[in-house]
Design a protein around this motif. Structure first.
Motif: not given
Length: 314
Positions: A78-79, A135-136, A141-143, A157-161
């Protein structure tokens, strides 16, 4: 003639110096990303639910080694890939930890610092603040977008985030950036400054607001100014813009010429609003205002708009 960002230089605004090579065409290449993660110099920016998480040290560095990030609880699957540093080729990723600030604060090996504090106290070089803002915004957004908005199922997750996919319905979801207009409205030798209740006591700033669907920047400036202050605006000029990762805004800085002068506060966004002449603004900037009024700090585009007007750059 319309001003450009160069007309405002030298700027002290934060979060502008993001020189990372984002390698956007290779985000779907899992072998490439895996190779980057296995490099010994790769760093991972870590975030909790509200702040950034650094290794405790006399001098802050923005990332952790991958092994350390995994030990702290980051999920390697999930990076988010931020990009490569152009001068060294070092890869930067970002991840979130499954803990709250309250869980992490007692740890002596970690240091929690929010982005605003980093910028205000100049705890890191300016070129590091841009990647941290990236990064933040992505981590937030992912959270907050773990589930598909079309069918409600868990997304991945896709496309490296830079995308989340829904295995159930095939929906694809992309990180959002929210555009905001922020504007210095002038009437001759006076500037319109307002005081939102959320700001620290005494601070007066430029008016601002989110753009709405179907609006141009100029229309948004006129609408927001009228809604917040009752002032009608004519000519609008775009001056500069600034990423503002609280959580993921783009501040579009403008100036506008007032067509009216009587202030009427009709909504709850401002607790005060006033016309300030140059002498009063000078007192605000120098800390000598008799009522303790101040303008925002130099990390913000609001400061640059006010300072640019004061010294004739805009």
């Amino acid at each position: 003639m319309q001003a450009s960002a160069a007309d405002l230089l030298p700027m002290e605004m934060s979060f502008l110096g993001n020189s990372l090579d984002r390698q956007s065409t290779r985000r779907g290449d899992r072998a490439y990303l895996s190779g980057l993660l296995n490099r010994p110099d790769t760093q991972v920016v870590l975030s909790s639910d509200r702040t950034l998480v650094f290794a405790a040290a006399e001098t802050l560095t923005i990332g952790h080694e991958l092994a350390a990030a995994r030990t702290l609880g980051a999920n390697p699957d999930e990076l988010v890939f931020l990009g490569l540093r152009p001068e060294t080729g070092q890869a930067l990723f970002a991840g979130t930890l499954p803990y709250s600030d309250e869980d992490l604060e007692p740890r002596s090996d970690l240091q929690l610092v929010d982005l605003r504090t980093l910028a205000l106290q100049k705890l890191l070089p300016p070129q590091d603040l841009g990647p941290l803002a990236q990064a933040r915004a992505l981590v937030h957004w992912h959270r907050t977008h773990l589930f598909c908005s079309r069918c409600g199922e868990k997304s991945v997750m896709a496309e490296a985030g830079y995308r989340r996919d829904c295995p159930a319905c095939g929906g694809q979801h992309f990180p959002r950036t929210d555009p905001c207009v922020i504007m210095l409205i002038t009437d001759g030798e006076r500037a319109l400054l307002g005081r939102p209740a959320r700001l620290p006591e005494g601070i007066y700033t430029t008016l601002a607001g989110f753009m709405e669907p179907g609006e141009t920047v100029e229309q948004a400036v006129r609408r927001e100014t009228l809604e917040e202050s009752g002032i009608r605006v004519g000519e609008v000029r775009l001056i500069a813009n600034q990423p503002w990762p609280f959580p993921a805004n783009l501040m579009i800085g403008c100036t506008g010429t007032a067509l009216s002068s009587e202030i009427e506060i009709e909504d709850d966004e401002l607790e005060a609003c006033k016309w300030c002449d140059r002498a009063e603004v000078r007192q605000m900037m120098s800390g000598t205002h008799p009522e303790g009024h101040r303008i925002p700090p130099s990390i913000s585009i609001a400061y640059e708009l006010i300072a640019g007007w004061m010294d004739g750059r805009i």
